[in-house]
Design a protein around this motif. Structure first.
Motif, PDB file in Angstrom:
ATOM      1  N   LYS A  13      -4.177   5.069   2.299  1.00 60.66           N
ATOM      2  CA  LYS A  13      -4.876   5.593   1.129  1.00 60.66           C
ATOM      3  C   LYS A  13      -4.660   4.678  -0.073  1.00 60.66           C
ATOM      4  O   LYS A  13      -3.541   4.212  -0.309  1.00 60.66           O
ATOM      5  N   ALA A  14      -5.710   4.444  -0.832  1.00 59.99           N
ATOM      6  CA  ALA A  14      -5.614   3.587  -2.026  1.00 59.99           C
ATOM      7  C   ALA A  14      -4.597   4.149  -3.013  1.00 59.99           C
ATOM      8  O   ALA A  14      -3.838   3.390  -3.630  1.00 59.99           O
ATOM      9  N   SER A  15      -4.534   5.468  -3.158  1.00 55.60           N
ATOM     10  CA  SER A  15      -3.584   6.079  -4.097  1.00 55.60           C
ATOM     11  C   SER A  15      -2.137   5.819  -3.672  1.00 55.60           C
ATOM     12  O   SER A  15      -1.261   5.626  -4.523  1.00 55.60           O
ATOM     13  N   THR A  16      -1.892   5.798  -2.374  1.00 57.99           N
ATOM     14  CA  THR A  16      -0.542   5.517  -1.878  1.00 57.99           C
ATOM     15  C   THR A  16      -0.162   4.069  -2.171  1.00 57.99           C
ATOM     16  O   THR A  16       0.958   3.798  -2.613  1.00 57.99           O
ATOM     17  N   VAL A  17      -1.076   3.153  -1.937  1.00 54.49           N
ATOM     18  CA  VAL A  17      -0.794   1.735  -2.193  1.00 54.49           C
ATOM     19  C   VAL A  17      -0.557   1.506  -3.689  1.00 54.49           C
ATOM     20  O   VAL A  17       0.352   0.784  -4.069  1.00 54.49           O
ATOM     21  N   ARG A  18      -1.345   2.165  -4.541  1.00 55.44           N
ATOM     22  CA  ARG A  18      -1.133   2.050  -5.993  1.00 55.44           C
ATOM     23  C   ARG A  18       0.247   2.586  -6.382  1.00 55.44           C
ATOM     24  O   ARG A  18       0.969   1.965  -7.161  1.00 55.44           O
ATOM     25  N   LEU A  20       2.865   2.824  -4.471  1.00 52.13           N
ATOM     26  CA  LEU A  20       3.862   1.918  -3.918  1.00 52.13           C
ATOM     27  C   LEU A  20       3.997   0.669  -4.785  1.00 52.13           C
ATOM     28  O   LEU A  20       5.108   0.214  -5.072  1.00 52.13           O
ATOM     29  N   LYS A  21       2.866   0.111  -5.233  1.00 52.81           N
ATOM     30  CA  LYS A  21       2.907  -1.058  -6.121  1.00 52.81           C
ATOM     31  C   LYS A  21       3.679  -0.746  -7.398  1.00 52.81           C
ATOM     32  O   LYS A  21       4.479  -1.560  -7.863  1.00 52.81           O
ATOM     33  N   GLU A  22       3.465   0.437  -7.957  1.00 50.00           N
ATOM     34  CA  GLU A  22       4.166   0.842  -9.178  1.00 50.00           C
ATOM     35  C   GLU A  22       5.663   1.009  -8.906  1.00 50.00           C
ATOM     36  O   GLU A  22       6.504   0.563  -9.694  1.00 50.00           O
ATOM     37  N   LEU A  23       6.006   1.640  -7.799  1.00 49.92           N
ATOM     38  CA  LEU A  23       7.406   1.819  -7.417  1.00 49.92           C
ATOM     39  C   LEU A  23       8.094   0.467  -7.250  1.00 49.92           C
ATOM     40  O   LEU A  23       9.227   0.259  -7.706  1.00 49.92           O
ATOM     41  N   ILE A  24       7.414  -0.470  -6.623  1.00 52.54           N
ATOM     42  CA  ILE A  24       7.963  -1.810  -6.414  1.00 52.54           C
ATOM     43  C   ILE A  24       8.097  -2.552  -7.742  1.00 52.54           C
ATOM     44  O   ILE A  24       9.094  -3.222  -7.997  1.00 52.54           O
ATOM     45  N   CYS A  48       1.203  -5.654   3.169  1.00 51.87           N
ATOM     46  CA  CYS A  48       2.302  -6.606   2.957  1.00 51.87           C
ATOM     47  C   CYS A  48       1.852  -7.741   2.045  1.00 51.87           C
ATOM     48  O   CYS A  48       2.544  -8.104   1.093  1.00 51.87           O
ATOM     49  N   ASP A  49       0.683  -8.289   2.323  1.00 56.20           N
ATOM     50  CA  ASP A  49       0.135  -9.375   1.503  1.00 56.20           C
ATOM     51  C   ASP A  49      -0.144  -8.904   0.075  1.00 56.20           C
ATOM     52  O   ASP A  49       0.198  -9.594  -0.886  1.00 56.20           O
ATOM     53  N   ARG A  50      -0.765  -7.726  -0.076  1.00 57.92           N
ATOM     54  CA  ARG A  50      -1.082  -7.195  -1.414  1.00 57.92           C
ATOM     55  C   ARG A  50       0.170  -6.971  -2.251  1.00 57.92           C
ATOM     56  O   ARG A  50       0.140  -7.128  -3.469  1.00 57.92           O
ATOM     57  N   LEU A  51       1.256  -6.576  -1.581  1.00 55.51           N
ATOM     58  CA  LEU A  51       2.509  -6.292  -2.289  1.00 55.51           C
ATOM     59  C   LEU A  51       3.347  -7.549  -2.504  1.00 55.51           C
ATOM     60  O   LEU A  51       4.418  -7.483  -3.096  1.00 55.51           O
ATOM     61  N   LYS A  52       2.880  -8.679  -1.969  1.00 52.05           N
ATOM     62  CA  LYS A  52       3.536  -9.983  -2.119  1.00 52.05           C
ATOM     63  C   LYS A  52       4.920 -10.046  -1.465  1.00 52.05           C
ATOM     64  O   LYS A  52       5.850 -10.647  -1.985  1.00 52.05           O
ATOM     65  N   PHE A  53       5.008  -9.415  -0.285  1.00 50.99           N
ATOM     66  CA  PHE A  53       6.205  -9.556   0.532  1.00 50.99           C
ATOM     67  C   PHE A  53       5.950 -10.670   1.528  1.00 50.99           C
ATOM     68  O   PHE A  53       4.810 -10.916   1.927  1.00 50.99           O
TER      69      PHE A  53
END
Length: 190
Positions: A13-18, A20-24, A48-53
């Motif tokens: 879900k896009a909301s979950t990824v958003r 997660l990005k904020e948490l990171i 993984c790529d979007r989060l820059k891991f």
């Protein structure tokens, strides 16, 4: 080394990824573990790529249930040595690099009938390793009844698996940061 473990209940879900990005962004972890991703490896690799891991390990979901993902940053020397639908086990090489430690990231079985076998496997793996180790994740298990609010009464045998594991391995509960209760079967999140 900062590590986050999150039962995300659907990483697609896009909301979950958003979130997660904020948490990171806020906590700048070196390692992130997601349980209940409900997606398969191609989507995990994109996240993984979007989060820059730098790398990831994925246990694919079974349809719309389960799924595990482990992400780590550049500079984290990590080697996955075991995985199944309930856990990923990795050797982490940090300072000093010749003294690795074991990281167990888990999503414990929610079926009571499978918990004893799971905790026995985890105990055997921990006992066979001579170095330091840590277990994080969603245990789907509690140590005492006061860790649960509402719903069915917890069977003593359900509590004993975790208590026995901790006693037999000399585990120490390091606690957590966040609300004590985050989920209810009657209406979702608290």
């Amino acid at each position: 080394m900062r590590t986050i473990a999150w039962n995300c209940q659907g990483a697609g879900k896009a909301s979950t990824v958003r979130a997660l990005k904020e948490l990171i962004r806020e906590s700048n972890p070196d390692i992130v573990f997601l349980s209940e991703t409900k997606i398969k490896s191609p989507k995990i690799n994109k996240i993984c790529d979007r989060l820059k891991f730098v790398d990831s390990w994925c246990v694919d979901s079974n349809g719309k249930s389960g799924g595990l993902a482990l992400f780590w940053r550049l500079g984290v020397e990590l080697e996955v040595v075991f995985s199944d639908k309930n856990m990923i086990v990795a050797l982490v090489f940090s300072d000093p690099p010749e003294a690795p430690w074991l990281l167990f990231v888990i999503y414990g079985p929610y079926q009571r009938s499978k918990r004893k076998k799971f905790w026995e496997l985890l105990e055997n793996m921990v006992s066979s390793f001579s170095g330091p180790w840590v277990v994080i994740g969603d245990f789907n298990c509690i140590k005492r009844a006061k860790e649960k609010c509402g719903g069915r009464v917890v069977a003593e045998s359900s509590v004993n698996c975790l208590k026995d594991f901790m006693m037999n391995t000399g585990s120490i509960d390091l606690g957590f940061i966040g609300p004590s209760f985050t989920w209810s079967n009657r209406g979702g999140r608290l």
